[in-house]
Design a protein around this motif. Sequence first.
Motif, PDB file in Angstrom:
ATOM      1  N   ASP A 116      10.734  52.304  29.231  1.00  0.00           N
ATOM      2  CA  ASP A 116       9.563  51.662  29.826  1.00  0.00           C
ATOM      3  C   ASP A 116       9.182  52.516  31.036  1.00  0.00           C
ATOM      4  OD1 ASP A 116      11.432  48.994  31.523  1.00  0.00           O
ATOM      5  OD2 ASP A 116      11.376  51.165  31.802  1.00  0.00           O
ATOM      6  N   GLU A 117       8.131  52.120  31.757  1.00  0.00           N
ATOM      7  CA  GLU A 117       7.642  52.959  32.851  1.00  0.00           C
ATOM      8  C   GLU A 117       8.746  53.204  33.870  1.00  0.00           C
ATOM      9  OE1 GLU A 117       4.122  51.477  34.781  1.00  0.00           O
ATOM     10  OE2 GLU A 117       4.152  53.072  36.306  1.00  0.00           O
ATOM     11  N   ALA A 118       9.526  52.174  34.166  1.00  0.00           N
ATOM     12  CA  ALA A 118      10.553  52.309  35.205  1.00  0.00           C
ATOM     13  C   ALA A 118      11.667  53.266  34.774  1.00  0.00           C
ATOM     14  CB  ALA A 118      11.144  50.935  35.522  1.00  0.00           C
ATOM     15  N   SER A 119      12.157  53.115  33.538  1.00  0.00           N
ATOM     16  CA  SER A 119      13.268  53.971  33.102  1.00  0.00           C
ATOM     17  C   SER A 119      12.812  55.419  32.971  1.00  0.00           C
ATOM     18  CB  SER A 119      13.842  53.469  31.765  1.00  0.00           C
ATOM     19  OG  SER A 119      12.846  53.540  30.743  1.00  0.00           O
ATOM     20  N   LEU A 120      11.589  55.599  32.481  1.00  0.00           N
ATOM     21  CA  LEU A 120      11.076  56.976  32.350  1.00  0.00           C
ATOM     22  C   LEU A 120      10.848  57.591  33.729  1.00  0.00           C
ATOM     23  CD1 LEU A 120      10.042  59.391  30.790  1.00  0.00           C
ATOM     24  CD2 LEU A 120       7.843  58.199  30.490  1.00  0.00           C
ATOM     25  N   HIS A 121      10.264  56.804  34.669  1.00  0.00           N
ATOM     26  CA  HIS A 121       9.996  57.352  35.997  1.00  0.00           C
ATOM     27  C   HIS A 121      11.302  57.715  36.700  1.00  0.00           C
ATOM     28  CE1 HIS A 121       7.064  57.214  39.673  1.00  0.00           C
ATOM     29  NE2 HIS A 121       7.684  58.365  39.558  1.00  0.00           N
ATOM     30  N   GLU A 122      12.335  56.895  36.518  1.00  0.00           N
ATOM     31  CA  GLU A 122      13.618  57.221  37.145  1.00  0.00           C
ATOM     32  C   GLU A 122      14.171  58.533  36.585  1.00  0.00           C
ATOM     33  OE1 GLU A 122      13.452  55.334  40.141  1.00  0.00           O
ATOM     34  OE2 GLU A 122      15.320  56.457  39.845  1.00  0.00           O
ATOM     35  N   ARG A 123      14.073  58.710  35.265  1.00  0.00           N
ATOM     36  CA  ARG A 123      14.567  59.958  34.662  1.00  0.00           C
ATOM     37  C   ARG A 123      13.759  61.148  35.178  1.00  0.00           C
ATOM     38  NH1 ARG A 123      13.535  59.165  29.594  1.00  0.00           N
ATOM     39  NH2 ARG A 123      15.229  57.637  29.495  1.00  0.00           N
ATOM     40  N   ILE A 124      12.441  60.963  35.330  1.00  0.00           N
ATOM     41  CA  ILE A 124      11.598  62.042  35.862  1.00  0.00           C
ATOM     42  C   ILE A 124      11.979  62.344  37.313  1.00  0.00           C
ATOM     43  CG2 ILE A 124       9.247  62.674  36.549  1.00  0.00           C
ATOM     44  CD1 ILE A 124       8.268  60.982  34.127  1.00  0.00           C
ATOM     45  N   LYS A 125      12.163  61.271  38.110  1.00  0.00           N
ATOM     46  CA  LYS A 125      12.443  61.490  39.536  1.00  0.00           C
ATOM     47  C   LYS A 125      13.758  62.244  39.754  1.00  0.00           C
ATOM     48  CE  LYS A 125      11.312  58.124  42.523  1.00  0.00           C
ATOM     49  NZ  LYS A 125      11.076  56.775  43.073  1.00  0.00           N
ATOM     50  N   THR A 126      14.714  62.052  38.857  1.00  0.00           N
ATOM     51  CA  THR A 126      15.977  62.800  38.978  1.00  0.00           C
ATOM     52  C   THR A 126      15.706  64.295  38.924  1.00  0.00           C
ATOM     53  OG1 THR A 126      17.140  60.979  37.906  1.00  0.00           O
ATOM     54  CG2 THR A 126      18.274  63.095  37.983  1.00  0.00           C
ATOM     55  N   VAL A 127      14.825  64.683  37.994  1.00  0.00           N
ATOM     56  CA  VAL A 127      14.461  66.094  37.838  1.00  0.00           C
ATOM     57  C   VAL A 127      13.517  66.532  38.959  1.00  0.00           C
ATOM     58  CG1 VAL A 127      13.261  67.718  36.311  1.00  0.00           C
ATOM     59  CG2 VAL A 127      14.786  65.980  35.355  1.00  0.00           C
ATOM     60  N   GLU A 128      12.590  65.650  39.298  1.00  0.00           N
ATOM     61  CA  GLU A 128      11.540  65.959  40.289  1.00  0.00           C
ATOM     62  C   GLU A 128      12.130  66.246  41.665  1.00  0.00           C
ATOM     63  OE1 GLU A 128       9.093  62.551  41.038  1.00  0.00           O
ATOM     64  OE2 GLU A 128       7.437  63.790  41.731  1.00  0.00           O
ATOM     65  N   ARG A 129      13.131  65.498  42.063  1.00  0.00           N
ATOM     66  CA  ARG A 129      13.726  65.713  43.389  1.00  0.00           C
ATOM     67  C   ARG A 129      14.332  67.115  43.487  1.00  0.00           C
ATOM     68  NH1 ARG A 129      14.786  59.868  42.948  1.00  0.00           N
ATOM     69  NH2 ARG A 129      16.676  60.090  41.729  1.00  0.00           N
ATOM     70  N   THR A 130      15.005  67.531  42.429  1.00  0.00           N
ATOM     71  CA  THR A 130      15.606  68.875  42.428  1.00  0.00           C
ATOM     72  C   THR A 130      14.520  69.946  42.400  1.00  0.00           C
ATOM     73  OG1 THR A 130      17.511  68.007  41.244  1.00  0.00           O
ATOM     74  CG2 THR A 130      17.193  70.398  41.193  1.00  0.00           C
ATOM     75  N   LEU A 131      13.488  69.714  41.589  1.00  0.00           N
ATOM     76  CA  LEU A 131      12.402  70.707  41.492  1.00  0.00           C
ATOM     77  C   LEU A 131      11.688  70.847  42.834  1.00  0.00           C
ATOM     78  CD1 LEU A 131      10.995  72.538  39.361  1.00  0.00           C
ATOM     79  CD2 LEU A 131       9.281  70.722  39.146  1.00  0.00           C
ATOM     80  N   LEU A 132      11.446  69.729  43.512  1.00  0.00           N
ATOM     81  CA  LEU A 132      10.747  69.782  44.802  1.00  0.00           C
ATOM     82  C   LEU A 132      11.588  70.505  45.844  1.00  0.00           C
ATOM     83  CD1 LEU A 132       8.234  68.866  46.461  1.00  0.00           C
ATOM     84  CD2 LEU A 132       9.559  66.835  47.066  1.00  0.00           C
TER      85      LEU A 132
END
Length: 201
Positions: free
Chosen positions: A159-175
């Motif tokens: 759902d939006e929350a589970s997908l966003h959490e998975r994205i944020k894990t990657v996004e924090r490292t990328l940023l």
Amino acid sequence: VRLVVLVSGSGTNLQALLDAVADETYGARVVAVGADRDGIEGLARAERAGVPTFVERLADHPTREEWDRALAERIAGHRPDLVVCAGFMKILGAPTLQAFPVVNTHPALLPSFPGAHGVRDALAYGVRVTGCTVMLADAGVDTGPIIAQESVPVLEGDDEASLHERIKTVERTLLVDTVGRMAREGWTVTGRIVRFGRPGG
Ligand code: GRF
């Protein structure tokens, strides 16, 4: 390199930057954290790290232009070399964009799914792969030159929350990695193409 980070919410991307700058080899410091609203976890994270904070609310100004100018002045007061939007939910106006380079992060693979609901829109579209994008901010909504991207799979039952959490894990490292390279190596922009390294380097 002096960073001012702008937040509007939980600030987990900010937290990743605060953790990274503790290592003096990272090449940057967070000199201030700004927000467009009070009472958010992002400001509490800055305070816990002993970083000065400021809040500039749109509602406190008679016009959007007044807010744009007030925000740019608050940012300028901290003499940033680079402004980082980390979940900042306002479009920055010309006063800020013309005064400082601004990096933004978005939880989708731009140019797909720009705007405030990129995760929800990707899920609804039925993509099997989404991701996150770190880019230079321009006057548009998530339209600036792309610096880095990383893909993230959409899983059964997301759902939006589970997908966003998975994205944020990657996004924090990328940023963190992208801002660190910009601080240590510099960057150049040719048209829409951003490259690390100093001009003529
Ligand atoms: C991030 O995914 C950012 O790209 C989006 O909102 C989220 C902010 O998360 N605009 P946080 O406030 O950094 O936890």
